[in-house]
Design a protein around this motif. Structure first.
Motif, PDB file in Angstrom:
ATOM      1  N   PHE A  84       0.826  -1.207   0.000  1.00  0.00           N
ATOM      2  CA  PHE A  84       0.000   0.000   0.000  1.00  0.00           C
ATOM      3  C   PHE A  84       0.862   1.259   0.000  1.00  0.00           C
ATOM      4  O   PHE A  84       0.356   2.355  -0.107  1.00  0.00           O
ATOM      5  CB  PHE A  84      -0.901   0.022   1.238  1.00  0.00           C
ATOM      6  N   THR A  85       2.179   1.096   0.173  1.00  0.00           N
ATOM      7  CA  THR A  85       3.046   2.258   0.353  1.00  0.00           C
ATOM      8  C   THR A  85       3.888   2.556  -0.893  1.00  0.00           C
ATOM      9  O   THR A  85       5.031   2.943  -0.789  1.00  0.00           O
ATOM     10  CB  THR A  85       3.952   2.042   1.592  1.00  0.00           C
ATOM     11  N   GLN A  86       3.321   2.311  -2.064  1.00  0.00           N
ATOM     12  CA  GLN A  86       3.870   2.755  -3.358  1.00  0.00           C
ATOM     13  C   GLN A  86       5.029   1.943  -3.924  1.00  0.00           C
ATOM     14  O   GLN A  86       5.319   2.035  -5.117  1.00  0.00           O
ATOM     15  CB  GLN A  86       4.323   4.240  -3.320  1.00  0.00           C
ATOM     16  N   GLU A  87       5.751   1.139  -3.088  1.00  0.00           N
ATOM     17  CA  GLU A  87       6.963   0.501  -3.602  1.00  0.00           C
ATOM     18  C   GLU A  87       6.640  -0.506  -4.710  1.00  0.00           C
ATOM     19  O   GLU A  87       7.309  -0.565  -5.738  1.00  0.00           O
ATOM     20  CB  GLU A  87       7.725  -0.251  -2.502  1.00  0.00           C
ATOM     21  N   ILE A  88       5.620  -1.344  -4.470  1.00  0.00           N
ATOM     22  CA  ILE A  88       5.310  -2.433  -5.411  1.00  0.00           C
ATOM     23  C   ILE A  88       3.825  -2.393  -5.780  1.00  0.00           C
ATOM     24  O   ILE A  88       2.968  -2.459  -4.903  1.00  0.00           O
ATOM     25  CB  ILE A  88       5.655  -3.812  -4.783  1.00  0.00           C
ATOM     26  N   PRO A  89       3.516  -2.249  -7.070  1.00  0.00           N
ATOM     27  CA  PRO A  89       2.102  -2.241  -7.470  1.00  0.00           C
ATOM     28  C   PRO A  89       1.484  -3.622  -7.285  1.00  0.00           C
ATOM     29  O   PRO A  89       2.184  -4.629  -7.279  1.00  0.00           O
ATOM     30  CB  PRO A  89       2.157  -1.861  -8.952  1.00  0.00           C
ATOM     31  N   ARG A  90       0.155  -3.656  -7.128  1.00  0.00           N
ATOM     32  CA  ARG A  90      -0.512  -4.921  -6.874  1.00  0.00           C
ATOM     33  C   ARG A  90      -0.433  -5.867  -8.061  1.00  0.00           C
ATOM     34  O   ARG A  90      -0.483  -5.461  -9.220  1.00  0.00           O
ATOM     35  CB  ARG A  90      -1.976  -4.690  -6.503  1.00  0.00           C
ATOM     36  N   TYR A  91      -0.336  -7.162  -7.750  1.00  0.00           N
ATOM     37  CA  TYR A  91      -0.335  -8.220  -8.747  1.00  0.00           C
ATOM     38  C   TYR A  91      -1.739  -8.342  -9.337  1.00  0.00           C
ATOM     39  O   TYR A  91      -2.641  -8.858  -8.695  1.00  0.00           O
ATOM     40  CB  TYR A  91       0.096  -9.522  -8.072  1.00  0.00           C
ATOM     41  N   GLY A  92      -1.983  -7.846 -10.561  1.00  0.00           N
ATOM     42  CA  GLY A  92      -3.280  -7.975 -11.239  1.00  0.00           C
ATOM     43  C   GLY A  92      -4.425  -7.324 -10.493  1.00  0.00           C
ATOM     44  O   GLY A  92      -4.240  -6.354  -9.766  1.00  0.00           O
ATOM     45  N   THR A  93      -5.628  -7.869 -10.682  1.00  0.00           N
ATOM     46  CA  THR A  93      -6.801  -7.361  -9.986  1.00  0.00           C
ATOM     47  C   THR A  93      -6.789  -7.864  -8.543  1.00  0.00           C
ATOM     48  O   THR A  93      -5.980  -8.714  -8.174  1.00  0.00           O
ATOM     49  CB  THR A  93      -8.090  -7.866 -10.643  1.00  0.00           C
ATOM     50  N   GLN A  94      -7.747  -7.358  -7.762  1.00  0.00           N
ATOM     51  CA  GLN A  94      -7.854  -7.811  -6.375  1.00  0.00           C
ATOM     52  C   GLN A  94      -8.107  -9.325  -6.339  1.00  0.00           C
ATOM     53  O   GLN A  94      -7.552 -10.037  -5.504  1.00  0.00           O
ATOM     54  CB  GLN A  94      -8.991  -7.049  -5.685  1.00  0.00           C
ATOM     55  N   LEU A  95      -8.930  -9.813  -7.268  1.00  0.00           N
ATOM     56  CA  LEU A  95      -9.231 -11.248  -7.330  1.00  0.00           C
ATOM     57  C   LEU A  95      -7.994 -12.057  -7.762  1.00  0.00           C
ATOM     58  O   LEU A  95      -7.698 -13.103  -7.191  1.00  0.00           O
ATOM     59  CB  LEU A  95     -10.407 -11.515  -8.277  1.00  0.00           C
ATOM     60  N   ASP A  96      -7.245 -11.542  -8.760  1.00  0.00           N
ATOM     61  CA  ASP A  96      -5.993 -12.208  -9.178  1.00  0.00           C
ATOM     62  C   ASP A  96      -5.057 -12.368  -7.984  1.00  0.00           C
ATOM     63  O   ASP A  96      -4.472 -13.426  -7.768  1.00  0.00           O
ATOM     64  CB  ASP A  96      -5.240 -11.372 -10.237  1.00  0.00           C
ATOM     65  N   ALA A  97      -4.913 -11.276  -7.236  1.00  0.00           N
ATOM     66  CA  ALA A  97      -3.945 -11.256  -6.124  1.00  0.00           C
ATOM     67  C   ALA A  97      -4.356 -12.212  -5.017  1.00  0.00           C
ATOM     68  O   ALA A  97      -3.525 -12.938  -4.470  1.00  0.00           O
ATOM     69  CB  ALA A  97      -3.799  -9.839  -5.578  1.00  0.00           C
ATOM     70  N   VAL A  98      -5.653 -12.234  -4.682  1.00  0.00           N
ATOM     71  CA  VAL A  98      -6.096 -13.082  -3.573  1.00  0.00           C
ATOM     72  C   VAL A  98      -6.005 -14.561  -3.965  1.00  0.00           C
ATOM     73  O   VAL A  98      -5.632 -15.423  -3.166  1.00  0.00           O
ATOM     74  CB  VAL A  98      -7.524 -12.680  -3.110  1.00  0.00           C
ATOM     75  N   ARG A  99      -6.289 -14.860  -5.213  1.00  0.00           N
ATOM     76  CA  ARG A  99      -6.206 -16.232  -5.725  1.00  0.00           C
ATOM     77  C   ARG A  99      -4.744 -16.714  -5.693  1.00  0.00           C
ATOM     78  O   ARG A  99      -4.448 -17.827  -5.275  1.00  0.00           O
ATOM     79  CB  ARG A  99      -6.727 -16.234  -7.161  1.00  0.00           C
ATOM     80  N   LYS A 100      -3.849 -15.826  -6.134  1.00  0.00           N
ATOM     81  CA  LYS A 100      -2.414 -16.137  -6.146  1.00  0.00           C
ATOM     82  C   LYS A 100      -1.915 -16.437  -4.728  1.00  0.00           C
ATOM     83  O   LYS A 100      -1.207 -17.409  -4.494  1.00  0.00           O
ATOM     84  CB  LYS A 100      -1.656 -14.940  -6.736  1.00  0.00           C
ATOM     85  N   LYS A 101      -2.314 -15.585  -3.765  1.00  0.00           N
ATOM     86  CA  LYS A 101      -1.891 -15.791  -2.374  1.00  0.00           C
ATOM     87  C   LYS A 101      -2.371 -17.143  -1.853  1.00  0.00           C
ATOM     88  O   LYS A 101      -1.637 -17.854  -1.172  1.00  0.00           O
ATOM     89  CB  LYS A 101      -2.463 -14.694  -1.475  1.00  0.00           C
ATOM     90  N   ALA A 102      -3.633 -17.480  -2.162  1.00  0.00           N
ATOM     91  CA  ALA A 102      -4.186 -18.754  -1.685  1.00  0.00           C
ATOM     92  C   ALA A 102      -3.400 -19.917  -2.275  1.00  0.00           C
ATOM     93  O   ALA A 102      -3.040 -20.858  -1.561  1.00  0.00           O
ATOM     94  CB  ALA A 102      -5.666 -18.857  -2.046  1.00  0.00           C
TER      95      ALA A 102
END
Ligand SMILES: [Zn+2]
Ligand SMILES: [Zn+2]
Length: 280
Positions: free
Chosen positions: A47-65
């Motif tokens: 959230f602090t600008q260093e790294i943009p999120r991986y894809g959409t919110q759904l992409d990111a949560v699926r990847k983490k799981a």
């Protein structure tokens, strides 16, 4: 017995999310949650600008799981991904959307839970310590931690997780000594363990997920039978034109596509007070 009973789900997080997610799954299904931080989730976005999120919110949560399940060699996994936006009503205040997911490889299932709520996400640019103290108070510090950067929000260096006044003073002096314009940038730390308002919303999203995990399709008996759409347009009792009032909820099974329309059987017309034409 639920298909989730007595199983173990992975949860990849280094931000303490297991504290609110584990008890709900344990209580409802006797399903344990095993936490791991063997993969740095910051690589999927900060959230602090260093790294943009991986894809959409759904992409990111699926990847983490999926990463969590792989690390712990489990066929069941949960994960959470948050987003901070403007509120959907006025667009003026900070809003927090929390998405949680359950992936069950054994039964080939994917179920999501969601909660949107007001966020404690504020920021300021200050030049004096007294200003910083004022901001800190309005930003619910110290129950909510702070992040400090020199100059502005784009500065590559920061102090995160500031949780007491001594550290706040130190971080302020450090940032001011590096600042190119005399300003110090301060904002709420949005990581779950640092932001109880957000943690509470993650709990709500998990409760929503649990409700869906408990809701079985009347046809195939698989979990995840839930409202897909709400049909609106109930006619006004006075003028007969369509209002925004609900006519029916459409429930759908994500597995077999079985669909049911649950209508409102008592109310056939909308009250004219809800009508844009009679009562604009
Ligand atoms: Zn079904
Ligand atoms: Zn009307």
């Amino acid at each position: 017995m639920s298909i989730f009973a007595k199983r173990t789900a992975s949860l990849l997080t280094k931000h303490g999310k297991e504290e609110v997610m584990r008890p709900l799954l344990l209580k409802e299904f006797g399903c344990n949650v095993l936490q791991t931080d063997a993969y740095d989730t910051d690589l999927l976005g900060t959230f602090t600008q260093e790294i943009p999120r991986y894809g959409t919110q759904l992409d990111a949560v699926r990847k983490k799981a999926k990463v969590g399940m792989e690390l712990l060699a489990l066929d069941l996994g949960i994960a959470n991904e948050g987003a901070f936006v403007s509120d959907p009503y006025s667009g003026m205040t900070a809003w927090n959307n929390e998405l949680v997911i359950l992936i069950d490889q054994k039964h080939d299932l994917e179920i999501t839970g969601f909660s949107g709520a007001p966020a404690q996400s504020d920021n300021a640019s200050v030049s004096r310590y007294e200003e910083l103290i004022q901001f800190a108070d309005s930003a619910l510090f110290p129950s909510h931690y702070l992040v400090i950067k020199p100059t502005d929000e784009y500065h590559p260096e920061s102090v995160k997780g500031i949780a007491d006044f001594e550290s706040l003073r130190e971080a302020f002096d450090w940032a001011q000594s590096l600042s190119t314009n005399g300003k110090v940038y301060v904002e709420n730390d949005l990581r779950a363990f640092a932001n109880p308002t957000r943690m509470n919303n993650i709990q709500k999203a998990t409760a929503n997920l649990v409700d869906k995990m408990k809701s079985l399709c009347p046809q195939c008996q698989k979990p995840g039978f839930w409202i897909r759409d709400i049909q609106r347009g109930l006619p006004c009792n006075a003028c007969g034109l369509a209002t925004d009032e609900e006519i029916a909820k459409i429930w759908t099974c994500m597995q077999c596509n079985h669909e049911e329309t649950h209508g409102m059987k008592v109310l056939r017309f909308a009250n004219p007070s809800r009508c844009r034409h009679c009562n604009p």
